[in-house]
Enzyme design. Structure first.
Site, mmCIF file in Angstrom:
data_model
loop_
_atom_site.group_PDB
_atom_site.id
_atom_site.type_symbol
_atom_site.label_atom_id
_atom_site.label_comp_id
_atom_site.label_asym_id
_atom_site.label_seq_id
_atom_site.Cartn_x
_atom_site.Cartn_y
_atom_site.Cartn_z
ATOM 1 N N GLU A 159 0.799 -1.236 0.000
ATOM 2 C CA GLU A 159 0.000 0.000 0.000
ATOM 3 C C GLU A 159 0.829 1.282 0.000
ATOM 4 O O GLU A 159 0.597 2.177 0.807
ATOM 5 C CB GLU A 159 -0.977 -0.027 1.179
ATOM 6 C CG GLU A 159 -1.915 -1.217 1.122
ATOM 7 C CD GLU A 159 -2.787 -1.400 2.379
ATOM 8 O OE1 GLU A 159 -2.761 -0.527 3.256
ATOM 9 O OE2 GLU A 159 -3.465 -2.424 2.466
ATOM 10 N N ASN A 200 2.148 -5.246 -3.094
ATOM 11 C CA ASN A 200 0.745 -5.550 -2.793
ATOM 12 C C ASN A 200 -0.033 -4.264 -2.496
ATOM 13 O O ASN A 200 0.447 -3.400 -1.756
ATOM 14 C CB ASN A 200 0.732 -6.452 -1.542
ATOM 15 C CG ASN A 200 -0.621 -7.034 -1.227
ATOM 16 O OD1 ASN A 200 -1.282 -7.594 -2.105
ATOM 17 N ND2 ASN A 200 -1.058 -6.925 0.015
ATOM 18 N N HIS A 235 -10.441 -6.178 -2.269
ATOM 19 C CA HIS A 235 -11.519 -5.864 -1.309
ATOM 20 C C HIS A 235 -12.626 -5.193 -2.113
ATOM 21 O O HIS A 235 -12.634 -3.975 -2.279
ATOM 22 C CB HIS A 235 -10.992 -4.948 -0.205
ATOM 23 C CG HIS A 235 -9.934 -5.597 0.632
ATOM 24 N ND1 HIS A 235 -10.209 -6.641 1.487
ATOM 25 C CD2 HIS A 235 -8.604 -5.365 0.744
ATOM 26 C CE1 HIS A 235 -9.087 -7.019 2.103
ATOM 27 N NE2 HIS A 235 -8.099 -6.256 1.655
ATOM 28 N N GLU A 264 -6.181 -10.591 -1.139
ATOM 29 C CA GLU A 264 -6.967 -10.361 0.097
ATOM 30 C C GLU A 264 -8.454 -10.338 -0.242
ATOM 31 O O GLU A 264 -9.210 -9.457 0.199
ATOM 32 C CB GLU A 264 -6.550 -9.039 0.759
ATOM 33 C CG GLU A 264 -5.069 -8.954 1.057
ATOM 34 C CD GLU A 264 -4.649 -7.723 1.850
ATOM 35 O OE1 GLU A 264 -5.525 -6.994 2.370
ATOM 36 O OE2 GLU A 264 -3.434 -7.489 1.953
ATOM 37 N N ASP A 266 -12.259 -10.413 -0.585
ATOM 38 C CA ASP A 266 -13.539 -10.483 0.126
ATOM 39 C C ASP A 266 -14.518 -9.550 -0.582
ATOM 40 O O ASP A 266 -14.111 -8.666 -1.327
ATOM 41 C CB ASP A 266 -13.426 -10.155 1.633
ATOM 42 C CG ASP A 266 -12.611 -8.921 1.976
ATOM 43 O OD1 ASP A 266 -12.532 -7.996 1.144
ATOM 44 O OD2 ASP A 266 -12.051 -8.860 3.085
HETATM 45 O O1 G3I Z 1 -4.052 -7.577 19.030
HETATM 46 C C1 G3I Z 1 -4.815 -6.485 19.564
HETATM 47 C C2 G3I Z 1 -5.430 -6.895 20.869
HETATM 48 O O2 G3I Z 1 -4.395 -7.123 21.789
HETATM 49 C C3 G3I Z 1 -6.348 -5.768 21.345
HETATM 50 O O3 G3I Z 1 -6.996 -6.161 22.484
HETATM 51 C C4 G3I Z 1 -7.386 -5.443 20.259
HETATM 52 C C5 G3I Z 1 -8.273 -4.270 20.658
HETATM 53 O O4 G3I Z 1 -8.597 -3.463 19.563
HETATM 54 O O5 G3I Z 1 -6.712 -5.098 19.091
HETATM 55 C C6 G3I Z 1 -5.895 -6.138 18.589
HETATM 56 O O6 G3I Z 1 -5.289 -5.700 17.428
HETATM 57 C C7 G3I Z 1 -6.111 -5.644 16.297
HETATM 58 C C8 G3I Z 1 -5.492 -6.524 15.225
HETATM 59 O O7 G3I Z 1 -6.192 -6.387 14.004
HETATM 60 C C9 G3I Z 1 -5.490 -8.006 15.601
HETATM 61 O O8 G3I Z 1 -6.785 -8.473 15.746
HETATM 62 C C10 G3I Z 1 -6.155 -4.217 15.803
HETATM 63 O O9 G3I Z 1 -6.863 -3.410 16.735
HETATM 64 C C11 G3I Z 1 -6.823 -4.123 14.459
HETATM 65 O O10 G3I Z 1 -6.687 -2.799 13.961
HETATM 66 C C12 G3I Z 1 -6.130 -5.069 13.502
HETATM 67 O O11 G3I Z 1 -6.806 -5.010 12.270
HETATM 68 C C13 G3I Z 1 -6.116 -5.575 11.178
HETATM 69 C C14 G3I Z 1 -5.837 -4.487 10.142
HETATM 70 O O12 G3I Z 1 -5.237 -5.069 9.010
HETATM 71 C C15 G3I Z 1 -4.916 -3.443 10.784
HETATM 72 O O13 G3I Z 1 -4.348 -2.601 9.985
HETATM 73 C C16 G3I Z 1 -6.997 -6.653 10.567
HETATM 74 O O14 G3I Z 1 -7.115 -7.733 11.493
HETATM 75 C C17 G3I Z 1 -6.383 -7.157 9.271
HETATM 76 O O15 G3I Z 1 -7.302 -8.000 8.618
HETATM 77 C C18 G3I Z 1 -6.070 -5.978 8.353
HETATM 78 O O16 G3I Z 1 -5.447 -6.489 7.196
HETATM 79 C C19 G3I Z 1 -5.149 -5.543 6.167
HETATM 80 C C20 G3I Z 1 -3.945 -6.039 5.425
HETATM 81 O O17 G3I Z 1 -2.898 -6.304 6.320
HETATM 82 C C21 G3I Z 1 -3.518 -5.030 4.349
HETATM 83 N N1 G3I Z 1 -4.604 -4.690 3.484
HETATM 84 C C22 G3I Z 1 -5.840 -4.299 4.119
HETATM 85 C C23 G3I Z 1 -6.248 -5.382 5.119
HETATM 86 C C24 G3I Z 1 -7.572 -5.075 5.692
HETATM 87 O O18 G3I Z 1 -7.478 -3.913 6.471
#
Ligand code: G3I
Length: 377
Positions: A159, A200, A235, A264, A266
């Protein structure tokens, strides 16, 4: 509410649930597998969360090795998690992922070395360019070096582009200049000579962003640096899959000598007023924004199925250029789209429902390869 028109898949679902935790491949009830039906076309992948990597979810533990031959870690290889302090690395779950891949003969795509998001706290607000440079070099050398040849591929840079194809503002662009993408690939190539290296992004099938992506790739190639592929995240939105843009992009990226992947995938079924996957964007919540808490209406279910069918039809048409199609999650309950851009919604973007049962969309995708041919074993 939702009529299941695919009784044979109920057998599959029952088989999966029943066989969880045991050798699911031996279950006679399993009748269709994505990775098997597309084995001569492209890899089929899924993003896994920590519990799934550690095989703590019995349904996922049974289903993933049956359905997928590629896996991307949804979060655990991101810098914030794998490199939390200057000299502190946390390889625990990433090492488990490598072992998981070996155990099930699943190819691992490392995600991701350089991304503006989910950066470790110690470097997120660095002011000094030399420190950012040191982080950049250390991070790529250490992480890509450790997994050289152990992961099949890396999303080296994720990105880096704006929607208009210009470079996105980020700590890397601001402190290292606009050659940083090429430099990331140069470092990754040296640290990880036995791993494929990809760029990516999301929306990079859209014409302006695609043009920016092509310039970026050409710049890397002109510097004599290796780049093996480009990931179109995928997406997309219900009823609005940009098939023409996707097709043009596949052709244009492949013409650069690159493998093309949907990385990715969906399909958003809930209201959204913008396209893409910019994790910094949020939307205001109100009850109309979460319409399907009690289940997906049949009309939407069928639209989702026909969207997936049309998309896979196109991907099959270009199977000579497509190396992998990865879903961003295994089942609907796990999808990040339940939490973004509005927290707490009930979304349905994938091929398996919250109980890991295959949806009509799964059947449509499978049927593209099995209908009017001998029954799949
Ligand atoms: O691990 C912490 C946990 O300890 C805490 O309690 C909780 C409370 O909010 O947060 C947890 O972290 C979260 C993490 O996912 C793991 O679940 C983050 O808040 C959350 O922001 C994070 O989101 C991820 C996102 O990227 C972050 O940028 C998504 O799971 C993940 O699917 C998403 O993936 C991205 C790709 O890497 C790049 N392209 C877009 C895609 C979708 O956003």
């Amino acid at each position: 509410m939702i009529r299941n028109k695919f009784p044979s898949l109920l057998i599959l679902a029952g088989g999966l649930l029943f066989s969880a935790g045991i050798s699911a491949q031996k279950s006679p009830a399993i009748i269709a597998s994505l990775k098997d039906v597309f084995k001569n076309d492209f890899l089929i992948g899924a993003a896994l969360n920590t519990d799934q990597i550690e095989e703590k979810e019995p349904n996922a533990a049974a289903l993933v090795p049956l359905q997928f031959n590629a896996v991307t870690p949804e979060n655990i290889m991101k810098a914030e998690i794998i490199h939390p302090g200057w000299n502190s690395y946390n390889f625990d779950v990433a090492d488990k992922l490598v072992a998981y891949g070996k155990k099930y003969k699943i190819k691992i795509n490392g995600h991701t070395l350089i991304w503006h998001s989910q950066l470790p706290a110690f470097m997120r607000n660095m002011k000094d360019a030399d420190s950012v440079k040191k982080y950049f070099i250390d991070h790529i050398n250490t992480v890509a070096g450790r997994y050289n040849g152990k992961v099949f591929s890396w999303d080296v840079v994720n990105e880096a582009l704006n929607e208009d194809g210009t470079m996105r503002q980020s700590i890397f662009l601001n402190k290292l200049g606009d050659n940083y993408v090429t430099e990331a690939f140069r470092l990754a190539q040296a640290a990880s000579p036995n791993t494929e290296l990809y760029y990516n992004d999301y929306n990079n099938e859209q014409p302006a962003k695609r043009a920016g992506c092509i310039s970026l790739v050409k710049k890397i190639q002109a510097a004599g640096v290796r780049i093996d592929g480009v990931g179109i995240q995928g997406h997309w939105h219900l009823g609005k899959i940009p098939l023409k843009d996707i097709e043009e992009s596949i052709v244009e990226y492949a013409a650069l000598g690159l493998k093309v992947m949907i990385t990715e995938l969906d399909i958003e079924v809930l209201p959204r007023n913008f396209q893409g996957a910019d994790v910094n964007r949020q939307m205001k919540n109100d009850p109309t924004m979460n319409p399907y808490v009690n289940g997906l209406p049949d009309s939407i279910q069928q639209q989702l199925a026909s969207d997936y069918e049309a998309l896979f039809k196109l991907l099959l048409k270009h199977k000579d250029k497509i190396a992998r199609v990865t879903f961003w999650g295994v089942n609907d309950g796990q999808s990040w789209l339940n939490g973004w851009p509005i927290p707490g919604r009930t979304n349905y973007p994938l091929l398996f429902d919250r109980e890991y049962k295959p949806k009509p969309a799964f059947n449509k995708v499978i049927e593209l390869k099995t209908k009017n041919t001998a029954p799949h074993k």
